[in-house]
Write a protein that holds these residues in place. Structure first.
Motif, PDB file in Angstrom:
ATOM      1  N   ASN A   1      23.881 -18.323  24.745  1.00  0.00           N
ATOM      2  CA  ASN A   1      24.397 -18.203  23.421  1.00  0.00           C
ATOM      3  C   ASN A   1      25.882 -18.876  23.606  1.00  0.00           C
ATOM      4  O   ASN A   1      26.451 -19.124  22.549  1.00  0.00           O
ATOM      5  CB  ASN A   1      24.704 -16.875  23.275  1.00  0.00           C
ATOM      6  CG  ASN A   1      23.375 -16.252  22.672  1.00  0.00           C
ATOM      7  OD1 ASN A   1      22.675 -16.575  21.954  1.00  0.00           O
ATOM      8  ND2 ASN A   1      23.018 -15.119  23.037  1.00  0.00           N
ATOM      9  N   ILE A   2      26.441 -19.083  24.778  1.00  0.00           N
ATOM     10  CA  ILE A   2      27.741 -19.691  24.871  1.00  0.00           C
ATOM     11  C   ILE A   2      27.484 -21.289  25.151  1.00  0.00           C
ATOM     12  O   ILE A   2      27.188 -21.735  26.276  1.00  0.00           O
ATOM     13  CB  ILE A   2      28.705 -19.047  25.953  1.00  0.00           C
ATOM     14  CG1 ILE A   2      28.739 -17.553  25.616  1.00  0.00           C
ATOM     15  CG2 ILE A   2      30.006 -19.813  26.129  1.00  0.00           C
ATOM     16  CD1 ILE A   2      29.203 -16.781  26.950  1.00  0.00           C
ATOM     17  N   GLY A   3      27.689 -21.778  23.863  1.00  0.00           N
ATOM     18  CA  GLY A   3      26.973 -23.217  24.059  1.00  0.00           C
ATOM     19  C   GLY A   3      28.045 -24.080  24.762  1.00  0.00           C
ATOM     20  O   GLY A   3      27.285 -25.264  25.253  1.00  0.00           O
ATOM     21  N   THR A   4      29.115 -23.799  24.948  1.00  0.00           N
ATOM     22  CA  THR A   4      30.132 -24.805  25.702  1.00  0.00           C
ATOM     23  C   THR A   4      29.896 -24.331  27.167  1.00  0.00           C
ATOM     24  O   THR A   4      31.090 -24.977  28.065  1.00  0.00           O
ATOM     25  CB  THR A   4      31.419 -24.845  25.286  1.00  0.00           C
ATOM     26  OG1 THR A   4      31.946 -23.504  25.010  1.00  0.00           O
ATOM     27  CG2 THR A   4      31.578 -25.420  23.947  1.00  0.00           C
ATOM     28  N   GLY A   5      29.339 -23.374  27.791  1.00  0.00           N
ATOM     29  CA  GLY A   5      29.301 -22.953  29.102  1.00  0.00           C
ATOM     30  C   GLY A   5      28.810 -24.150  30.161  1.00  0.00           C
ATOM     31  O   GLY A   5      28.047 -24.811  29.648  1.00  0.00           O
ATOM     32  N   ALA A   6      29.363 -23.856  31.294  1.00  0.00           N
ATOM     33  CA  ALA A   6      28.942 -24.892  32.277  1.00  0.00           C
ATOM     34  C   ALA A   6      27.357 -25.068  32.650  1.00  0.00           C
ATOM     35  O   ALA A   6      26.608 -25.846  32.717  1.00  0.00           O
ATOM     36  CB  ALA A   6      29.536 -24.538  33.692  1.00  0.00           C
ATOM     37  N   LEU A   7      26.693 -23.491  32.413  1.00  0.00           N
ATOM     38  CA  LEU A   7      25.026 -23.619  32.434  1.00  0.00           C
ATOM     39  C   LEU A   7      24.517 -24.329  31.426  1.00  0.00           C
ATOM     40  O   LEU A   7      23.482 -25.036  31.998  1.00  0.00           O
ATOM     41  CB  LEU A   7      24.761 -22.070  32.428  1.00  0.00           C
ATOM     42  CG  LEU A   7      25.118 -21.042  33.497  1.00  0.00           C
ATOM     43  CD1 LEU A   7      24.651 -19.633  33.109  1.00  0.00           C
ATOM     44  CD2 LEU A   7      24.168 -21.583  34.656  1.00  0.00           C
TER      45      LEU A   7
ATOM     46  N   HIS B   1      23.923  -6.784  22.453  1.00  0.00           N
ATOM     47  CA  HIS B   1      22.797  -6.947  21.555  1.00  0.00           C
ATOM     48  C   HIS B   1      23.046  -7.676  20.395  1.00  0.00           C
ATOM     49  O   HIS B   1      23.971  -7.398  19.696  1.00  0.00           O
ATOM     50  CB  HIS B   1      21.815  -5.590  21.283  1.00  0.00           C
ATOM     51  CG  HIS B   1      20.450  -5.952  20.775  1.00  0.00           C
ATOM     52  ND1 HIS B   1      20.282  -6.149  19.784  1.00  0.00           N
ATOM     53  CD2 HIS B   1      19.344  -5.749  21.787  1.00  0.00           C
ATOM     54  CE1 HIS B   1      18.724  -6.377  19.573  1.00  0.00           C
ATOM     55  NE2 HIS B   1      18.440  -6.242  20.792  1.00  0.00           N
ATOM     56  N   ILE B   2      22.507  -8.731  20.310  1.00  0.00           N
ATOM     57  CA  ILE B   2      22.628  -9.746  18.959  1.00  0.00           C
ATOM     58  C   ILE B   2      22.832  -8.955  17.739  1.00  0.00           C
ATOM     59  O   ILE B   2      23.764  -9.268  16.982  1.00  0.00           O
ATOM     60  CB  ILE B   2      21.571 -10.637  18.890  1.00  0.00           C
ATOM     61  CG1 ILE B   2      21.566 -11.782  19.881  1.00  0.00           C
ATOM     62  CG2 ILE B   2      21.583 -11.351  17.484  1.00  0.00           C
ATOM     63  CD1 ILE B   2      22.424 -12.996  19.540  1.00  0.00           C
ATOM     64  N   ASP B   3      22.013  -7.902  17.599  1.00  0.00           N
ATOM     65  CA  ASP B   3      21.966  -7.135  16.294  1.00  0.00           C
ATOM     66  C   ASP B   3      23.386  -6.346  16.159  1.00  0.00           C
ATOM     67  O   ASP B   3      23.676  -6.071  14.954  1.00  0.00           O
ATOM     68  CB  ASP B   3      20.767  -6.196  16.132  1.00  0.00           C
ATOM     69  CG  ASP B   3      19.447  -7.195  16.109  1.00  0.00           C
ATOM     70  OD1 ASP B   3      19.696  -8.269  15.777  1.00  0.00           O
ATOM     71  OD2 ASP B   3      18.486  -6.436  16.395  1.00  0.00           O
ATOM     72  N   THR B   4      23.855  -5.988  17.187  1.00  0.00           N
ATOM     73  CA  THR B   4      25.019  -4.907  17.161  1.00  0.00           C
ATOM     74  C   THR B   4      26.411  -5.838  17.233  1.00  0.00           C
ATOM     75  O   THR B   4      27.446  -5.263  17.177  1.00  0.00           O
ATOM     76  CB  THR B   4      25.046  -4.066  18.213  1.00  0.00           C
ATOM     77  OG1 THR B   4      25.220  -4.910  19.291  1.00  0.00           O
ATOM     78  CG2 THR B   4      23.839  -3.235  18.290  1.00  0.00           C
TER      79      THR B   4
ATOM     80  N   VAL C   1      31.543 -20.287  32.338  1.00  0.00           N
ATOM     81  CA  VAL C   1      30.256 -20.451  33.112  1.00  0.00           C
ATOM     82  C   VAL C   1      29.006 -20.297  32.054  1.00  0.00           C
ATOM     83  O   VAL C   1      28.146 -21.281  32.140  1.00  0.00           O
ATOM     84  CB  VAL C   1      30.040 -19.337  34.038  1.00  0.00           C
ATOM     85  CG1 VAL C   1      28.469 -19.487  34.554  1.00  0.00           C
ATOM     86  CG2 VAL C   1      31.175 -19.578  35.390  1.00  0.00           C
ATOM     87  N   GLY C   2      29.068 -19.607  30.887  1.00  0.00           N
ATOM     88  CA  GLY C   2      28.031 -19.321  30.077  1.00  0.00           C
ATOM     89  C   GLY C   2      27.246 -18.312  30.440  1.00  0.00           C
ATOM     90  O   GLY C   2      27.495 -17.696  31.402  1.00  0.00           O
TER      91      GLY C   2
ATOM     92  N   VAL D   1      32.164 -13.382  19.991  1.00  0.00           N
ATOM     93  CA  VAL D   1      32.394 -13.227  21.426  1.00  0.00           C
ATOM     94  C   VAL D   1      31.637 -14.439  21.939  1.00  0.00           C
ATOM     95  O   VAL D   1      32.264 -14.571  23.177  1.00  0.00           O
ATOM     96  CB  VAL D   1      31.923 -11.776  21.689  1.00  0.00           C
ATOM     97  CG1 VAL D   1      30.029 -11.903  21.283  1.00  0.00           C
ATOM     98  CG2 VAL D   1      32.075 -11.406  23.051  1.00  0.00           C
ATOM     99  N   PHE D   2      30.947 -14.966  21.451  1.00  0.00           N
ATOM    100  CA  PHE D   2      30.509 -16.241  22.154  1.00  0.00           C
ATOM    101  C   PHE D   2      31.208 -17.355  21.870  1.00  0.00           C
ATOM    102  O   PHE D   2      30.747 -18.490  22.816  1.00  0.00           O
ATOM    103  CB  PHE D   2      28.951 -16.476  21.605  1.00  0.00           C
ATOM    104  CG  PHE D   2      27.892 -15.440  21.775  1.00  0.00           C
ATOM    105  CD1 PHE D   2      27.733 -14.472  22.779  1.00  0.00           C
ATOM    106  CD2 PHE D   2      27.327 -14.960  20.671  1.00  0.00           C
ATOM    107  CE1 PHE D   2      26.864 -13.694  23.008  1.00  0.00           C
ATOM    108  CE2 PHE D   2      26.014 -13.996  20.954  1.00  0.00           C
ATOM    109  CZ  PHE D   2      26.079 -13.323  21.966  1.00  0.00           C
ATOM    110  N   LEU D   3      32.303 -17.379  21.479  1.00  0.00           N
ATOM    111  CA  LEU D   3      33.240 -18.362  21.199  1.00  0.00           C
ATOM    112  C   LEU D   3      34.017 -18.665  22.332  1.00  0.00           C
ATOM    113  O   LEU D   3      34.761 -17.816  22.714  1.00  0.00           O
ATOM    114  CB  LEU D   3      33.940 -18.200  19.941  1.00  0.00           C
ATOM    115  CG  LEU D   3      34.347 -19.303  18.948  1.00  0.00           C
ATOM    116  CD1 LEU D   3      33.052 -19.927  18.447  1.00  0.00           C
ATOM    117  CD2 LEU D   3      35.250 -18.921  17.814  1.00  0.00           C
ATOM    118  N   ASN D   4      34.048 -19.826  22.910  1.00  0.00           N
ATOM    119  CA  ASN D   4      35.230 -20.355  23.802  1.00  0.00           C
ATOM    120  C   ASN D   4      36.414 -20.718  23.057  1.00  0.00           C
ATOM    121  O   ASN D   4      36.413 -21.961  22.700  1.00  0.00           O
ATOM    122  CB  ASN D   4      34.780 -21.184  24.848  1.00  0.00           C
ATOM    123  CG  ASN D   4      35.752 -21.596  25.971  1.00  0.00           C
ATOM    124  OD1 ASN D   4      36.931 -20.996  25.856  1.00  0.00           O
ATOM    125  ND2 ASN D   4      35.536 -22.364  27.030  1.00  0.00           N
TER     126      ASN D   4
END
Lengths: 436, 618
Positions: A89-95, A170-173, A83-84, A180-183
């Motif tokens: 951040n999840i570039g391949t998400g449906a959103l 959070h991006i920094d952590t 879904v995204g 984690v953003f990778l499908n």
């Protein structure tokens, strides 16, 4: 005056440049307009349109102008990569991928709609199946992807690790290694290990007419110069059929040495395993096949997917789907196939002859296995050594032929153990849920 | 006072819940499609009225050669020579290529200039010398290198007869009907903004649109009262100004009254410059002070100006911000335009080049890259018009390219703009954000727009405002709210001014007007190009305004001022207020000019030299 009147024509040069510039812009507007209009810079797009799974379960909606997700936290986590997220951040998400469809963009009226709500996009995935797959992965990194090999619809696609999109990390952590953003189903490529033996077998069947009559002797190792290629067991005298069933390295190393790097490379490319494919229009990560020198251990290793080979899980899924579907690979789809237009078949291409598909299907058929109750399953394990002291990647790829359930699958669990002990049970669990 | 429009719909909601929003959304839906149609009609009517009518040349004097040949003088400024490009083409070996210039002034006096002749110019046996020109009267004998001819000037009767025999424009395309379409456009736009408005009251909004409509019709009737019929240029100005008002009403509703004030100032400047241009002597007289004001204004800005985003453009007087650079454009046009006799003076460009160099230097100090670009391109066009010399232009481009590189290297904010050029989407969350947002918004509008006041680029309704939405990237806001079609009509409207200035140049009376109109066209077209293509990431983003449409008072006022230059080249009969019509002569003494008349069989009736009217003029 006459002179200056002629010179005045120079102003027309500027006009011509302006017109050319505008034509160029209009061209770009017509081609990229949808992409531009629905980019994340447009704050109104965030609050337009809905995403549901194939059964109408809302996976992404809008409440008070803000993007919301599924009610159940497990569904949110299991469908995150399909879904995204809100942040994009999840570039391949449906959103992101289906933003133009959801926003209701067309170049005539732009994003305008009288009611201002947008459209609903129904994904092909089944959220229950995703939840089951995510449970089966049990927090381990990896991916499970299941598709209908006749229609190309992806029914299950999860990637782990995941997070709850209403509480994004959070991006920094973030740990970069986690990805984690990778499908992982679409954006990763892994060492294939023994699942690559199917490709070696395909090349051998079409190259050597006598391949089913050949016998090999497995002593647990072959010595090539100073290098040694090993097999976990000593299988003794063995043919290709049994070699596939017990996943004997020596059989496929010998075949790879006989075939040579060129033929192996050719077959890898023929099945797009060293290239890329598309999932719902999204390009997958590119695979890789390095040609090794003749009569070397490297060449032998490459026959069992252990040299510098990489394959993408979705591309692998398409390959096993083709074996299941008489050699035809249907393009993988992420949107639910409309029942209204079901007579329109999805774009498919012939990867291999029907005869080869049948031979390969027979080779990887699992007979009398108690591990897969009720499943007529054809599959291959893979245990991809990744070097160092890390555990191998566990693969399980294949398909089932149960009536009414034409499903192909790929399971991969990173650094977890052997394919048969780790990945196969996950595949079983998800498939049991799928045919229920 | 005008809130009843909204009230009307709000009241219905009490009777049937949800009904109001529905009706309203259908009404605005229909208006969204009507507006582009109106815009196309308006611009097409202006184009056809301006460009479809064939111009009729004028005859201001004649040269009667001894062999009976008659050469018409079609302009107020004519070159005489052996060159094929001469207005009076005299193919005799003793005549130089550019031998002489014969110019008429506003009073009807003619002067001859020895431009670059070898054999010299004699008038009634007196040698013509110096650069001030030699007065010639009708009937004088002019001797060009031994070729003797009689000069005949049109007298008042001739001019009057000529004026009344020509066809005035507006016969096919009634100007008033175009204005009716514009008024309709204004009313519908105001209605859309009224519905979309987030303000408590929209009385001021409606009031401002009403004032604009009234101003437009006052200008129209004033033009008619002056016995002039052409209103196309003004129509284009009002059409673009209306769009600009809509942008301000949507993007900065608090500043809409101020915008109306700027429109009034703009109109005053428009008619003021038009009045100056009516009289060529007056024009030449004020030229020098105007030219000097240019660098002065820039210098003041450089010293007292405020720096915003790396460029010093604004000065603030009594809480109001001004951008003097905008007015300097008009000064440059005056500096660049010259009358014919000066064009052939050697090194005639030096003064102009000096002024331009000072201006460019000051702009470099202000690091106003966009304005510098506009000035430079205008300079190129003027330099080419005056010299006809491609080499000069190429040299200038090379020089400027070098200077540009130095500027790029030394100014980080300019270098950064070049770095993001063409990569707006790759840098959408850094340097390219403004353009990427602009492109996103422009595409959101599609062909018909999301509706005036309904866009997101300007911010509001919980969305952040994108910087300079209603100025530097106004093309995006315009495309978003009113759609690509209306945006394109605005672009075409500007381009038409340029095409018109080229066409009308054929019949203009003085090179001064031609150069001025071409320079004004260059400024407007190039500025529009930088705004549109810059915000859409096709050219480097320079942050200049879209003529008439971008919010910004000084820009709007100076655009209206530049519009006056297009009125000065409009020599169609009884067309332009900036061109004088000959008065009916009190003493009719018969015409001096024998017009080349044609009889019913379309064969030429040979003229008979019959000089009757000399001495009528006082």
């Amino acid at each position: 005056m006459y002179r200056i009147n002629k010179r005045a024509l120079s102003v027309l040069v500027l006009v011509a440049i302006a017109i050319l510039g505008m034509l160029f812009y209009i061209g770009r507007f017509l081609i990229f307009g949808g992409e531009w209009a629905t980019s994340r810079l447009n704050p109104t797009v965030q609050s337009r349109g809905m995403i549901t799974d194939r059964n109408g379960v809302v996976l992404a909606g809008v409440t008070d102008g803000r993007r919301t997700f599924a009610e159940d936290a497990n569904v949110r986590r299991a469908t995150l990569h399909a879904v995204g997220d809100r942040e994009g951040n999840i570039g391949t998400g449906a959103l992101r991928v289906y933003a133009p469809n959801m926003a209701g963009y067309n170049f005539l009226t732009g994003l305008y709609s009288r009611a201002g709500t947008g459209n609903t996009v129904a994904l092909s995935i089944d959220s229950n199946l995703n939840v089951e797959a995510m449970r089966a992965l049990d927090g381990r990194k990896g991916t499970v992807i299941v598709s209908n090999y006749q229609t190309g619809e992806v029914l299950c696609m999860v990637s782990s690790p995941t997070f709850d999109p209403i509480h994004p990390p959070h991006i920094d952590t973030l740990d970069d290694e986690e990805g984690v953003f990778l499908n992982r189903a679409i954006q990763a490529a892994y060492t294939p290990g023994s699942i690559f033996k199917i490709v070696t077998a395909a090349a051998a069947i079409e190259t050597f007419e006598d391949v089913f009559w050949r016998t090999f002797v497995c002593t647990g190792a072959i010595h090539l110069g100073e290098d040694t290629v090993t097999c976990p067991s000593v299988h003794g005298e063995i043919d290709i059929v049994r070699g596939m069933r017990v996943s004997c390295n020596i059989v496929f190393c010998e075949l790879a040495l006989d075939l040579g790097a060129d033929i192996l490379s050719d077959y890898t490319a023929r099945y797009d395993l060293s290239g890329r494919t598309r999932v719902g229009g999204i390009q997958t990560m590119i695979g890789n096949f390095d040609k090794a020198e003749p009569y070397t251990a490297d060449l032998a290793w490459s026959g069992i997917g252990q040299y510098d080979n990489l394959v993408n899980p979705a591309t692998m899924l398409r390959f096993v789907s083709a074996i299941a579907n008489d050699g035809n690979a249907v393009e993988l789809q992420l949107r639910k196939k409309s029942t209204l237009f079901s007579f329109l078949s999805n774009r498919s291409s012939r990867l291999m002859s029907a005869e080869l598909a049948r031979d390969l299907g027979d080779l990887i058929e699992i007979q009398n296995s108690d591990n897969f109750p009720g499943l007529q399953i054809h599959a291959k394990t893979g245990t991809a050594q990744v070097g160092g002291d890390r555990l191998p990647h566990a693969w399980y790829v294949g398909y089932i032929t149960n009536p009414g359930h034409p499903l192909a699958f790929v399971v991969i669990v990173e650094n977890s153990g052997t394919g048969s002990s780790i990945a196969a049970p996950i595949a079983n669990r998800v498939l049991q849920a799928a045919i229920r | 006072m005008f809130d009843w429009i909204r009230e009307l719909f709000n009241n219905t909601s009490d009777t049937a819940a949800g009904f109001d929003g529905d009706i309203l959304s259908y009404v605005t839906l229909v208006i969204r499609f009507i507006l582009p149609v109106l815009a196309i009609i308006i611009v097409v009517r202006c184009i056809r009225s301006l460009l479809s009518e064939k111009g009729e040349g004028e005859i201001w004097g004649q040269l009667h050669l001894l062999n009976g040949n008659i050469i018409d003088l079609n302009y107020w400024e004519n070159t005489l020579g052996r060159s094929g490009a001469s207005d009076a083409f005299l193919e005799y070996p003793t005549i130089s290529k550019n031998h002489a210039a014969l110019n008429r002034d506003d009073k009807g006096d003619w002067y001859i200039y020895d431009v670059a002749s070898k054999a010299g110019v004699l008038v009634n046996g007196t040698k013509v010398e110096g650069k001030d020109g030699f007065l010639v009267k009708s009937g004088d004998k002019i001797d060009l290198g031994g070729l003797i001819m009689t000069f005949v000037a049109a007298d008042m009767t001739d001019e009057y007869e000529q004026a009344i025999s020509r066809t005035p424009p507006g016969q096919i395309f009634k100007q008033a009907l175009t204005l009716v379409y514009i008024t309709l456009f204004q009313i519908l736009l105001c209605f859309q903004l009224n519905i979309a408005s987030q303000e408590a009251s929209t009385t001021i909004l409606v009031f401002c649109f009403l004032i604009l409509i009234i101003l437009m019709w006052i200008c129209y009737f004033a033009t008619r009262a002056m016995n002039r019929v052409a209103f196309e240029i003004e129509s284009i100005g009002f059409f673009l100004t209306t769009i600009g008002l809509s942008i301000v009403a949507s993007g900065s509703p608090n500043e809409i009254t101020r915008q109306i004030m700027f429109i009034v100032f703009g109109l005053i400047l428009f008619y003021g410059i038009g009045w100056v241009l009516r009289d060529l002597n007056r024009t030449k007289m004020i030229r020098r002070p105007v030219v000097l004001i240019g660098p002065l204004l820039l210098a003041i800005t450089l010293i007292f100006g405020q720096e915003t985003l790396g460029a010093i453009r604004w000065i603030s007087i009594a809480g109001m911000q001004f951008q003097p650079g905008e007015f300097v454009k008009i000064a440059i046009i005056f500096a660049g335009a010259v009358t014919l006799e000066r064009m052939f003076v050697r090194r005639n460009l030096i003064g102009f080049v000096a002024i331009m160099a000072i201006c460019m230097g000051l702009l470099a100090g202000m690091t106003d890259f966009g304005t510098a670009m506009i000035f430079f391109v205008t300079f190129l066009v003027i330099a080419f018009l005056r010299s006809g010399d491609v080499a000069t232009v190429i040299l200038s481009v090379a020089g400027a390219g070098f200077a540009g590189l130095v500027a790029l290297a030394s100014r980080p904010h300019i270098a950064q703009r070049f770095a993001t050029w063409g990569n707006a989407w790759e840098t959408a969350f850094n340097g390219g954000r403004q353009q990427a947002s602009a492109m996103s918004a422009a595409a959101s509008g599609g062909l018909f727009g999301v509706g005036a006041g309904e866009g997101w680029l300007k911010g509001g309704r919980g969305f952040p405002r994108v910087f300079a939405a209603d100025s530097d990237i106004v093309f995006a806001m315009l495309s978003e709210e009113l759609g690509l079609i209306v945006a394109l009509t605005a672009i075409v409207a500007i381009l038409v001014l340029a095409i018109y200035s080229v066409q009308a140049a054929k019949f203009a009376r003085s090179t001064f007007y031609v150069i001025a109109a071409c320079a004004a066209a260059t400024v407007l077209v190039f500025q529009m190009m930088l705004n549109v293509l810059g915000s859409m990431d096709i050219l480097p983003f320079t942050g200049v305004t879209f003529p008439f449409i971008s919010k910004g008072g000084t820009s709007l006022i100076s655009c209206w001022g530049m519009l006056a230059f297009f009125k000065a080249i409009d020599t169609r009969a009884a067309a332009s207020f900036a061109v004088k019509i000959p008065k009916r002569p009190e003493f009719s003494g018969g015409g001096a000019i024998i017009y080349r008349r044609y009889d019913d069989d379309n064969t030429r009736v040979d003229p008979v030299l019959e000089n009757k009217g000399i001495g009528n003029r006082e």
